[in-house]
Design an enzyme around this catalytic site. Sequence first.
Site, PDB file in Angstrom:
ATOM      1  N   ALA A  49     -11.580   3.158   4.006  1.00  0.00           N
ATOM      2  CA  ALA A  49     -10.611   2.223   3.426  1.00  0.00           C
ATOM      3  C   ALA A  49      -9.720   2.894   2.381  1.00  0.00           C
ATOM      4  CB  ALA A  49     -11.342   1.040   2.809  1.00  0.00           C
ATOM      5  N   HIS A  50      -8.780   2.136   1.866  1.00  0.00           N
ATOM      6  CA  HIS A  50      -7.818   2.670   0.898  1.00  0.00           C
ATOM      7  C   HIS A  50      -8.504   3.153  -0.378  1.00  0.00           C
ATOM      8  CE1 HIS A  50      -7.009  -1.812  -0.376  1.00  0.00           C
ATOM      9  NE2 HIS A  50      -8.264  -1.487  -0.525  1.00  0.00           N
ATOM     10  N   ASN A  51      -7.965   4.232  -0.909  1.00  0.00           N
ATOM     11  CA  ASN A  51      -8.398   4.777  -2.214  1.00  0.00           C
ATOM     12  C   ASN A  51      -9.758   5.460  -2.148  1.00  0.00           C
ATOM     13  OD1 ASN A  51      -6.116   3.328  -2.893  1.00  0.00           O
ATOM     14  ND2 ASN A  51      -7.008   2.263  -4.627  1.00  0.00           N
TER      15      ASN A  51
ATOM     16  N   GLN B  58       0.877  -1.167   0.000  1.00  0.00           N
ATOM     17  CA  GLN B  58       0.000   0.000   0.000  1.00  0.00           C
ATOM     18  C   GLN B  58       0.915   1.218   0.000  1.00  0.00           C
ATOM     19  OE1 GLN B  58      -3.713  -0.632   0.554  1.00  0.00           O
ATOM     20  NE2 GLN B  58      -2.876  -2.575  -0.169  1.00  0.00           N
TER      21      GLN B  58
ATOM     22  N   SER C 255     -11.989   2.220  -2.452  1.00  0.00           N
ATOM     23  CA  SER C 255     -12.260   2.930  -3.710  1.00  0.00           C
ATOM     24  C   SER C 255     -13.677   3.482  -3.815  1.00  0.00           C
ATOM     25  CB  SER C 255     -11.960   2.036  -4.921  1.00  0.00           C
ATOM     26  OG  SER C 255     -10.601   1.634  -4.890  1.00  0.00           O
TER      27      SER C 255
END
Lengths: 350, 350, 350
Positions: free
Chosen positions: A256-258, A215, A276
């Site tokens: 969360a990520h993105n 990440q 995302s």
Amino acid sequence: MTKPYFFEAEAPLTVAQIVSLTGATPRTGAQSDRVIRDIAALDRAGPADLAFLESPDFAAQAPTSHAGACFTSDRFAAEFPAAVTVLISTHPYRDFVAIARKLFPSALRPNSLAGVTGIAPSATVHPSARLEANVTIDPGAVIGPEAEIGARTTIGANAVIGPRVRIGRDSAVGAGASASNALIGDRVIIHPGCRIGQDGFGFVPSPDGHIKVPQVGRVIIQHDVEVGANTTIDRGANRDTVIGEGTKIDNLNQIAHNVMIGRHCLLAGHVGLSGSVTLGDYVMLGGQVGIADGLTIGDGAQIAAKSGVMHDVPAGAKWVGAPAMAAREFFRQTALLKRLASDRGQGTRS
Amino acid sequence: MTKPYFFEAEAPLTVAQIVSLTGATPRTGAQSDRVIRDIAALDRAGPADLAFLESPDFAAQAPTSHAGACFTSDRFAAEFPAAVTVLISTHPYRDFVAIARKLFPSALRPNSLAGVTGIAPSATVHPSARLEANVTIDPGAVIGPEAEIGARTTIGANAVIGPRVRIGRDSAVGAGASASNALIGDRVIIHPGCRIGQDGFGFVPSPDGHIKVPQVGRVIIQHDVEVGANTTIDRGANRDTVIGEGTKIDNLNQIAHNVMIGRHCLLAGHVGLSGSVTLGDYVMLGGQVGIADGLTIGDGAQIAAKSGVMHDVPAGAKWVGAPAMAAREFFRQTALLKRLASDRGQGTRS
Amino acid sequence: MTKPYFFEAEAPLTVAQIVSLTGATPRTGAQSDRVIRDIAALDRAGPADLAFLESPDFAAQAPTSHAGACFTSDRFAAEFPAAVTVLISTHPYRDFVAIARKLFPSALRPNSLAGVTGIAPSATVHPSARLEANVTIDPGAVIGPEAEIGARTTIGANAVIGPRVRIGRDSAVGAGASASNALIGDRVIIHPGCRIGQDGFGFVPSPDGHIKVPQVGRVIIQHDVEVGANTTIDRGANRDTVIGEGTKIDNLNQIAHNVMIGRHCLLAGHVGLSGSVTLGDYVMLGGQVGIADGLTIGDGAQIAAKSGVMHDVPAGAKWVGAPAMAAREFFRQTALLKRLASDRGQGTRS
């Protein structure tokens, strides 16, 4: 409030000053020289306190109120005893908040919990970190290599700021929070225990054990964002996680990520945004909402508490349910099922 | 990525090396000597970046991509401009991840946030604690009596490791996390703010006040487990709480006392496992899933996000809903209710 | 338990002592001089361990048990091998807990994780703070100006106690927790990572950016409350947030500003209480329950896990669902929908 134990009004205001600041109309008999030193809920307010009454739900409290002054609408103005200075307003709560902000300017941003000015001796600030003027670093806080902290920002006790992290001016990071791989703007409030910039949850599932996906993105938090206590915001995987200007996030959210959050969104407690997810501007999410991977929620959309969103939501829509659907559809289904169950219940039991 | 501010590829790779490592087939015209220094999402990638395209959802990004190289399937290979070195693969994402791991080996495990090697001066390590070689202890971390930390493990800033806790080798504990009454394996990642080993929620309800049940079990975390930020894992009451080898747990999960999780499970954010729940191996739980006390979820079962499980789930089953049921049954009910509401809507309104 | 690695019984008890303490009736052949040193689950217990069997779900474990002694009801007494000393009781679990409390008195309250007595050298205690006798302050803990800590209370490693906060006697604050703007009673347990007293989530929504509402109330935590790990309790806005005597709150709960919780409530994990919610006494909330702003839940009401409460709940009621309704109504609706879907399925498929 009965005992202003933690906050005391820095600058008490007379009723005349309050009227001048808000444009409210005093009821006949209002005491313009009365001094207001505190705020309180209507049922608790005493003679030096300012209260407000906006919703009919609380109108029954008016006749027995002991408030020094109270903002309310024209509709309820006659309900108060003569001793209460009634201030008539078209926006009673908004005016109440405006005065509360004048009375308690230091409550608008968390401050040192340790009575510290400057850098506490037990803080660990890496020699390569750059601090602007009037930064406060509470005891036990750790500032990593090449981190940058803007003027007048407070880093709370035992908070941890990782290498190269930048935090803007007039910001505050709460006790025990941590931030890494993050660029954080001005006037941002990070409440205690927040976790910003750790690895997102990225694995390639495999029968021989899940393979960790590096990440390597960042967390970008724009100006005027507020992030609630113990909320977690993961850094991006192969792009950035972004929280847009003016967005306010409550406690215990998982971002969360993105994820890309637009400007001026409001996220209540326990919200979970999967990887995302994209939120437009002015999106409002109720408590415990969950949104599945990669979905887009349009500008101004509102998702009711506890909803589980499985599809993109159009701008301006109001959705409810798990799986979430347009509110009208949800309530039609709910009402139908209730009616059917009621019919059957009668049929088989009466 | 536009600015590799926090992570830089430790060892750039040529396209020829990438082909050699993955077995991908370069599209005609691929530049085998092109140097790849970073990874990025397809829409953000520049000439030194590696990207991937696997899902048709993102195929529209291919014709305008500026990526240096991109893994994709045969199906999309012709969609890219000539300047992109296309690497054809049967598993584009898996190959992308394999190369990302080569480029960013240090991103596979959290590192010191304070630039520390060895034991930071402001850490408190009890004299009876035992540390193997090359352990990193960040500032403010506290290591209790008789704790044991394995070689090359990092304990983050202001983390707290309780008495007799054992942590294996090549593991990492994040900033501000705490662990007590726990035995933790090798290559385990505990993210910031995790709470491991505190009392479970055990009371004998009583009209005179609830009586606290002593919690004298442990937490056992096997090798290669990852635990997300601010997740809580309570120690057992009268047995152990166990997290099986290779299981990955996302942020803000609640794992209650006596829970037994098998090997290689995946738990998304905000999952709540009540006391004495048992998960088999390779179980997958979506975000915000809750499982009631004492239930057993069989090997390989998958529970959809937001489900509330009230009954044991057989191995391999896919369940959805609150209360949860077999996915087919859930979708049948959902579709029926939608159709009925639609029929009624027409009947009464048209 | 197989290895009493973290907890050892401080004062082993003979079966005769256990009988005397509980009034249980030994089965014929019970060894009154057998020494019990530990507790364990029935399937794990060895000859020096005490276990219990109350639910028929676990009766199959009786014939192969190796427990030294086991509380059970008359119904299961004959199922155990002769080597097990069976103690017959009308409340096997309650008696088991009573003995566990005798064996492990130090497990009833969290202790120093760093082997500290008194004030650790690396703690930061403000000169104006007042500490009573026998207070333990673990390494890295920070005690702010004019804070007061009662006798025999333990403040965990890296915990942060803000200015003027008062904590009573015989209480414990876990590692890394923080408390500000709070008055906390006696025998209160705050588990690691709790966040108490930060700003509530108060904004006046506005198209030009949401305006922050000063939060100048307090958090009042009465005697004998327990608050789970990483739970967040916001301070009041214009009144206090109150947690009533004897209430027990599990991990990762979100308690918003102005919430009033009565006495002896039980809140499971991931519960979210919105602003100004009022709970009566002896309310029980299952895991992941959410309650909307301003609602009142009557004394003794029970809300099932995952419910979303949108209306006031009467005293003694049992509600389920999202939106929540009386349990009987919920199960009637659920059963009807299941039956309808089944009928349709047969109609169209068979």
